[in-house]
Design a protein around this motif. Structure first.
Motif, short mmCIF file in Angstrom:
data_model
loop_
_atom_site.label_atom_id
_atom_site.label_comp_id
_atom_site.label_asym_id
_atom_site.label_seq_id
_atom_site.Cartn_x
_atom_site.Cartn_y
_atom_site.Cartn_z
N VAL A 327 147.88 -27.18 41.23
CA VAL A 327 147.23 -25.91 40.89
C VAL A 327 145.83 -25.81 41.47
O VAL A 327 145.42 -24.77 41.97
CB VAL A 327 147.19 -25.73 39.35
N LEU A 328 145.06 -26.91 41.42
CA LEU A 328 143.67 -26.85 41.87
C LEU A 328 143.19 -28.22 42.29
O LEU A 328 143.51 -29.23 41.66
CB LEU A 328 142.76 -26.32 40.75
N SER A 329 142.40 -28.24 43.37
CA SER A 329 141.77 -29.48 43.82
C SER A 329 140.28 -29.21 44.05
O SER A 329 139.91 -28.39 44.88
CB SER A 329 142.42 -29.96 45.13
N VAL A 330 139.44 -29.87 43.29
CA VAL A 330 137.99 -29.77 43.43
C VAL A 330 137.49 -31.08 44.03
O VAL A 330 137.81 -32.16 43.52
CB VAL A 330 137.30 -29.51 42.07
N ILE A 350 144.15 -30.67 39.16
CA ILE A 350 144.85 -30.03 38.04
C ILE A 350 146.30 -29.75 38.44
O ILE A 350 146.55 -29.18 39.52
CB ILE A 350 144.16 -28.72 37.61
N LYS A 351 147.24 -30.14 37.59
CA LYS A 351 148.66 -29.93 37.84
C LYS A 351 149.21 -28.79 36.98
O LYS A 351 148.65 -28.46 35.93
CB LYS A 351 149.45 -31.21 37.54
N ARG A 352 150.31 -28.20 37.44
CA ARG A 352 150.94 -27.08 36.73
C ARG A 352 151.31 -27.47 35.29
O ARG A 352 151.82 -28.56 35.04
CB ARG A 352 152.19 -26.62 37.47
N GLY A 353 151.02 -26.58 34.35
CA GLY A 353 151.40 -26.78 32.96
C GLY A 353 150.37 -27.50 32.11
O GLY A 353 150.52 -27.59 30.89
N GLU A 354 149.31 -28.03 32.75
CA GLU A 354 148.29 -28.73 31.96
C GLU A 354 147.46 -27.73 31.15
O GLU A 354 147.21 -26.60 31.58
CB GLU A 354 147.36 -29.52 32.88
N LYS A 355 147.02 -28.15 29.98
CA LYS A 355 146.08 -27.40 29.14
C LYS A 355 144.86 -28.30 28.98
O LYS A 355 144.86 -29.24 28.19
CB LYS A 355 146.70 -27.09 27.78
N ILE A 356 143.82 -28.00 29.75
CA ILE A 356 142.67 -28.91 29.86
C ILE A 356 141.44 -28.29 29.21
O ILE A 356 141.06 -27.15 29.52
CB ILE A 356 142.36 -29.22 31.34
N MET A 376 132.61 -17.05 41.15
CA MET A 376 131.49 -16.23 40.68
C MET A 376 130.15 -16.92 40.88
O MET A 376 129.10 -16.29 40.74
CB MET A 376 131.68 -15.91 39.19
N GLU A 377 130.18 -18.21 41.20
CA GLU A 377 128.96 -18.98 41.42
C GLU A 377 129.19 -19.91 42.60
O GLU A 377 130.17 -20.63 42.64
CB GLU A 377 128.64 -19.80 40.16
N PRO A 378 128.28 -19.88 43.62
CA PRO A 378 128.50 -20.75 44.79
C PRO A 378 128.19 -22.20 44.48
O PRO A 378 127.34 -22.51 43.65
CB PRO A 378 127.49 -20.18 45.80
N ALA A 379 128.90 -23.09 45.15
CA ALA A 379 128.63 -24.52 45.01
C ALA A 379 127.53 -24.92 45.99
O ALA A 379 127.43 -24.38 47.09
CB ALA A 379 129.90 -25.32 45.31
N ASP A 380 126.68 -25.87 45.60
CA ASP A 380 125.68 -26.41 46.53
C ASP A 380 126.37 -27.30 47.56
O ASP A 380 126.00 -27.31 48.74
CB ASP A 380 124.63 -27.23 45.77
N GLU A 381 127.34 -28.07 47.08
CA GLU A 381 128.11 -28.95 47.96
C GLU A 381 129.54 -29.00 47.44
O GLU A 381 129.83 -28.65 46.29
CB GLU A 381 127.54 -30.38 47.95
N GLY A 382 130.46 -29.43 48.31
CA GLY A 382 131.84 -29.63 47.90
C GLY A 382 132.72 -28.41 48.10
O GLY A 382 132.27 -27.35 48.56
N SER A 383 133.99 -28.56 47.75
CA SER A 383 134.96 -27.48 47.98
C SER A 383 135.93 -27.39 46.81
O SER A 383 136.09 -28.32 46.02
CB SER A 383 135.75 -27.75 49.27
N CYS A 384 136.57 -26.24 46.73
CA CYS A 384 137.56 -25.97 45.69
C CYS A 384 138.77 -25.30 46.35
O CYS A 384 138.62 -24.25 46.98
CB CYS A 384 136.96 -25.07 44.61
N THR A 385 139.95 -25.92 46.21
CA THR A 385 141.14 -25.40 46.88
C THR A 385 142.24 -25.11 45.85
O THR A 385 142.76 -26.03 45.22
CB THR A 385 141.67 -26.42 47.91
N PRO A 386 142.59 -23.82 45.67
CA PRO A 386 143.70 -23.51 44.77
C PRO A 386 145.04 -23.83 45.43
O PRO A 386 145.16 -23.84 46.65
CB PRO A 386 143.56 -22.01 44.52
#
Length: 640
Positions: A327-330, A350-356, A376-386
């Protein structure tokens, strides 16, 4: 008995809020008051506190009982700092301390009868001073300040510069330090982080007086309450035990009352059928029998049908389509605001079906992290991939996604133009907006009403990945339970920020603790987190130390001298920290020894010795307060 409410009635215009409300509070009893939003909890607290008059009935207080009341909102102003404001609560002890010092000076100049009179007064004051926490009040004030989440720097902030939530925390601190016989608290945990809530729980569990508290925090009520007072449709009912005990008893009681109601209805229908049959015979004897049965039937006290879950939102969360497994990789997220460094090298899968659930102290960056993930807020460093097929739905605790210039109806209609007017009204009715309510402008809504509009939009979004920022804020207990059920049956993925431990315990499959600028992951609910917290933090700290040692050889950004300097600074802090701990222990032992000497009968009439001991104790108490502040500052520096 500390206090009793006897047959209290209260109505506003034509709406009855309280009807024959009766209950009592005993000494050292901790009472929770529960009920849906609008049930009349705050109204009843205000009547008890004397801020509001009842239409009928009376509030009976025990003789010489003192009462302290914390309302939800605080509007006071002060030029004092937090420390000065809370220290002022102990003004009587401070004044007594001043008088003792003054007497010590005078006694040095007097002799004979005058000295004896001064010495007698001095002994009385000294005894009162000691029994009134004269030697520990500063430590107690500092303990409350730190317990409520104000650090060494924050405690010197001016009251007028604080936020509304911070002012409420200051008001709570003042009330706790004033130690009334009955503490009345209206939603005291609203502006506290998890650590502060746990501190407050322990404080109230050891409180010598009685407590009456209104709260939607069920975990909090489970820990502190030994009696629950419920307000339901104006009526008051009392249950012994904590919240979980109340919930079980309430469910059993409702089932029993429902069974009695249906049995009576069945009997009434049976008697009505018999009466109808007797009348159909049209004979004098049958008619007399029918009339006799009618009189008996009319004398029956008809049972009311027990209320269901009134005023609770009703909805289901259904994704339009499933996402991919990932679902998501930060990766290596970093975020700072000026000199406030929230986190660095933060990674998350994050994997599908998790409640975190994301937890952590206020100001650690939990809300910021959610906003970064949804763009809604930019990161200073790093990436986020859905992942593949991920559709994000976002619930904002500040409700910035709503438009103040729109009505509730327009807010839904503009985002979902394919819905008919009837469909929109049906959706809004499930969130307690009916009739002309749907025409209210967003800007005039309360926080709870805005929350319900945001939840309605979330339900309609059909998203398969929900980001929720404090979704239970402003919801009553019944509505929280509905939301819990909706999330537990939701087939998508959820990442949420919450301080509601009961909610977390019922919904989370994993917990992420944002602490020390890092995320610690716990594969379980809140109870599992509590069980493993200490072990995980120890492992984490060891890993950090190991990582730091390895980094010495590979990090090109720091040369050898800089690394040695870092290690030297760390060792210096650790040595200072250990020394201050030893100083604190030694000072506490010395103060205890002086206390023993002060209580010795041979010194009772020795003014010189008493002055000498008192002055020594005062100096050591001042040194102890300074050492405690130094100890905390060093602890913060070591953590950084």
């Amino acid at each position: 008995m500390i206090l009793a409410c006897s047959h209290i009635d209260k109505a506003f215009a034509e709406e009855t809020i309280l009807k024959d409300a009766t209950f009592h509070i005993n000494e050292q009893e901790r009472v929770a008051m529960v009920g849906v939003n609008g049930a009349g909890k705050t109204t009843l607290l205000r009547i008890i506190a004397g801020e509001l008059t009842s239409d009928a009935g009376e509030v009976i207080r025990g003789k010489d009982i003192t009462l302290g009341y914390l309302p939800q909102q605080q509007g006071y102003h002060s030029d004092n700092t937090i420390y000065e404001e809370l220290l002022a609560v102990k003004s009587e002890i401070i004044e007594m301390d001043r008088q003792i010092r003054e007497l010590e000076t005078k006694m040095q100049e007097k002799e004979g009868r005058e000295l004896s009179k001064l010495l007698e007064k001095y002994n009385r004051l000294q005894t009162t001073f000691e029994s009134g926490e004269g030697y520990s009040y500063k430590s107690k004030v500092l303990g409350v300040i730190h317990g409520l989440g104000f650090g060494s720097d924050a405690m010197h902030q001016c009251i007028n510069h604080l936020s509304g939530g911070q002012k409420t925390r200051v008001a709570l601190g003042k009330l706790l330090l004033s130690e009334p016989d009955l503490l009345i608290l209206d939603e005291p945990t609203n502006h506290l982080d998890l650590d502060s809530v746990r501190w407050l729980e322990n404080y109230l569990l050891n409180y010598r007086g009685s407590v009456l508290v209104v709260s939607h925090d069920r975990y909090f009520l489970d820990r502190i309450a030994d009696k629950v007072v419920e307000i339901d449709q104006g009526k008051v009912m009392t249950f012994s035990g904590n919240y979980s005990s109340y919930a079980e008893k309430k469910a059993a009681l409702r089932e029993s009352l429902l069974r009695q109601y249906y049995n009576q209805q069945q009997e009434i229908r049976h008697q009505e059928a018999v009466i109808e049959k007797l009348k159909s015979f049209n004979r004098e004897k049958s008619i007399r029998r029918a009339e006799s049965r009618e009189k008996m039937l009319n004398k029956i006290e008809r049972l009311e049908k027990p209320s269901g879950e009134n005023a609770a939102i009703r909805f289901e969360l259904t994704p339009s389509h499933p996402s991919g497994k990932d679902v998501l990789s930060v990766s290596d997220y970093a975020k700072s605001f000026g000199n406030n460094h929230l986190f660095k090298n933060l990674s998350l899968e994050i994997k599908r079906g998790e409640k975190i659930a994301i937890i952590g102290k206020n100001g650690t960056g939990k809300t910021t992290l959610l906003k970064m993930i949804c763009g809604m807020e930019p990161a200073d460093e790093g990436s986020c991939t859905p992942g593949t097929g991920v559709d994000i739905g976002y619930y904002d605790q500040e409700h910035n996604v709503l438009h103040d210039d729109k009505t509730i109806f327009e807010e839904i209609q503009d985002d979902y133009p394919n819905l008919t007017h009837t469909e929109i009204r049906n959706v809004l009715a499930a969130f307690l907006f009916t009739g002309d309510d749907v025409l209210k402008p967003i800007q005039l809504l309360s926080g709870g009403e805005k929350g319900r509009v945001s939840l309605a939009k979330l339900m309609l979004s059909k998203a398969n990945f929900l980001l929720l920022d404090e979704p239970t804020n402003h919801l009553d207990i019944a509505s929280k339970e509905i939301l819990e059920e909706a999330l537990n049956h939701y087939t998508g993925t959820v990442l949420y920020v919450s301080h509601d431990r009961y909610f977390i315990n019922r919904t989370a499959t994993r917990i992420l603790d944002l602490t020390g600028h890092k995320l610690l992951s716990y594969s379980g609910n809140y109870s599992y987190y509590l069980e493993k917290k200490e072990t995980m933090e120890q492992i984490h700290l060891k890993q950090e130390e190991t990582s730091f040692m390895a980094k010495k050889e590979t990090d090109a950004k720091l040369d050898w001298q800089e690394q040695k300097q870092q290690q030297a600074n760390r060792r210096k802090l650790e040595n200072q920290y250990a020394k201050v701990e030893q100083d604190i222990e030694k000072l506490e032992e010395e103060i205890a020894a002086i206390d023993e000497e002060l209580s010795l009968p041979e010194y009772a009439s020795d003014a010189g010795k008493l002055m000498e001991l008192s002055q020594s104790r005062e100096e050591k108490e001042a040194a102890l307060s300074l050492a405690m502040e130094t100890w905390e500052q060093l602890a913060e520096q070591m953590e950084k």
